[in-house]
Design an enzyme around this catalytic site. Sequence first.
Site, PDB file in Angstrom:
ATOM      1  N   SER A 123       0.827  -1.204   0.000  1.00 58.98           N
ATOM      2  CA  SER A 123       0.000   0.000   0.000  1.00 58.98           C
ATOM      3  C   SER A 123       0.866   1.262   0.000  1.00 58.98           C
ATOM      4  CB  SER A 123      -0.946  -0.039   1.205  1.00 58.98           C
ATOM      5  OG  SER A 123      -1.899   0.989   1.160  1.00 58.98           O
ATOM      6  N   ASP A 145      -9.097  -2.959  -5.859  1.00 57.07           N
ATOM      7  CA  ASP A 145      -8.986  -3.983  -4.817  1.00 57.07           C
ATOM      8  C   ASP A 145      -9.814  -3.650  -3.583  1.00 57.07           C
ATOM      9  OD1 ASP A 145      -7.576  -1.988  -3.499  1.00 57.07           O
ATOM     10  OD2 ASP A 145      -5.631  -2.986  -3.605  1.00 57.07           O
ATOM     11  N   HIS A 195      -7.616  -5.360  -0.580  1.00 59.82           N
ATOM     12  CA  HIS A 195      -6.385  -4.577  -0.430  1.00 59.82           C
ATOM     13  C   HIS A 195      -5.533  -5.021   0.754  1.00 59.82           C
ATOM     14  CE1 HIS A 195      -3.814  -1.059  -0.837  1.00 59.82           C
ATOM     15  NE2 HIS A 195      -3.990  -0.793   0.444  1.00 59.82           N
TER      16      HIS A 195
END
Length: 626
Positions: free
Chosen positions: A285, A531, A582
């Site tokens: 991320s 996602d 995610h």
Amino acid sequence: MSSLNTLRRRVLGDSSSEPSRASSPNPTFKDKHGEHVTLVSTSKLKQLSSKRSKRRQWLVFSLGGLFGVIIAAFFAQQHDVINLEGLMDMNLDSLLEAIPAGIVKDAKDITRHERETVNYDSFAVGLHLQSQGVKARHPVIMIPGVISTGLESWGTEEVSRQYFRKRLWGSWSMMRALVLDKASWKRHIMLNKSTGLDPPGIKLRAAQGFDAADFFITGYWIWSKLLENLATMGYDPSNAFTAAYDWRLSCGKLELRDHYFTRLKAHIETGFRTSGEKVVLISHSMGSQVLFYFLHWVEAEGYGGGGPDWVDTFVDSWINISGSMLGALKGYPAVLSGEMKDTAHLNAFAVYGLERFLAKHERVELFRSMPGTSSMLPIGGNAVWGNKTFAPDDSKNQTVSYGTFINFKESNSTQSPANLTVDESHSYLMKNSDTWYREQVQSTYSYGVAHSRAEVERNGKDPRKWMNPLETRLPLAPRLKVYCFYGVGKPTERSYWYREDRDHTSKLNVTIDTALSYGEIDRGVVMGEGDGTVPLLSNGYMCAKGWRMNRYNPAGVTIKVYEMPHEPDRFSPRGGPNTGDHVDILGRASLNDLILRVAGGKGNHVEENYVSNIREYSEKVKIYDD
């Protein structure tokens, strides 16, 4: 809070994922005989019964409702109806006795099956690779994403002593502090608006070690499943390290206050010298943006000072997991109005409770006071995200283009102007923000595009641009490998519909129009591909196209993409081993396979896997090679 944990353990045990259908492709390679071997055989994964009785489905809803009432009561903070002290002192044995015995039995049966699955799956990937002769080779350093690193108090002033070495982010201590003393919690968690550093008398620091990011709160894993599999391969604290950081800070302040990048450089060099092998860097991320900044910092004269050969000397591979390389669009409404899909889709009762507890203007102030999170604002402007009539990821049957990012049903004032593109939205945010926030963002970040190689090379000397892969290049490291692993197929926020905020008690100008639902618009939010958190263009463009352009990758660094479709188990709260979410993807079986193979020196066997239209979308982005 311990009472709530006791109730959870008594009734459900530790929540964990169930296996899901194994319909997505697992990575394969050829053995010494030239035959294809699947890394994780789905036949080895225990499957829960595919049939669920209506009674068990009702169990989920019943217990969910029960715990929802408890949590709602806990967060009510003695407002109007609920007495918090009474809740904290409630007799849990009596509560359990009130639940029908059959419901408790079914809950325990489900938990037992889940535990059996988790106990098998936790180490299964690593054990399978170990049986095939794959073992730890490269030292591994992990860089977590935004908000996933715990923050603990080290302040010794009177206001902080009660929190000393307690986590005020990423633990149940955070929840208790937030509920019982919200003002004090906010004073600790928010940075100084002028300096972007700790307020006077406050000292919050990132937790360190594997504990910093393995779980967010008890029972909610983040990196723990990957750590379990790494351990089966022979990894331990001598050859694996979590480079946790205070995600609230901008990268420049991370180095100024915590010497974060200096320490990260030292860890990489130490890993190389003690093992004789180059290091594998694993980021997730926002951690991928932080790592991209580091790759510039470490070589730059006057900063890391490693010189142009440093990355090629010390780093074997960069594993970029769900990297928000071009930002996350949901970060924009968070700093504009303290909202996102998660708040827009709450029911009226939940909205009332949330507003009473932490109002929108308080959330805006909170988000803006954390400069690190503003790195997640969309990068690339209209060239990437589209104009008023077109966006690269528009679908054929779409009625309104994604190109208008912020939309107003009624455009009749300065607060609700005409529909705005991403470029215009950024200008609108800056115009309608406090001076301290505007100056903070403009002095720290750049969200544009460099359209020539000469411009890219000039930008290499400007730290404001080091987080932007469209304005700077990859290192001159021809032996470096970059692996982009991310999930696809989960609806993700793509654009929004706003209206003027006519609530006389509100301190904001605009709010998401939650009453607006038609066509693709669902309560003011339009979903696209991604996602669940980061849009597909942000996850995939640089990997599928940008870093294959000479301007952004002049050394010809090897780039490999492996997309993973979101195929969740409908009965698993975290999606199971085939999720593409995610965060939950960190527990995905095939992702763990890929990571361990790269760490074990078998990354050359990884083949690209595309399941989305990212290559088609990338060709429509208005960025062209020299």
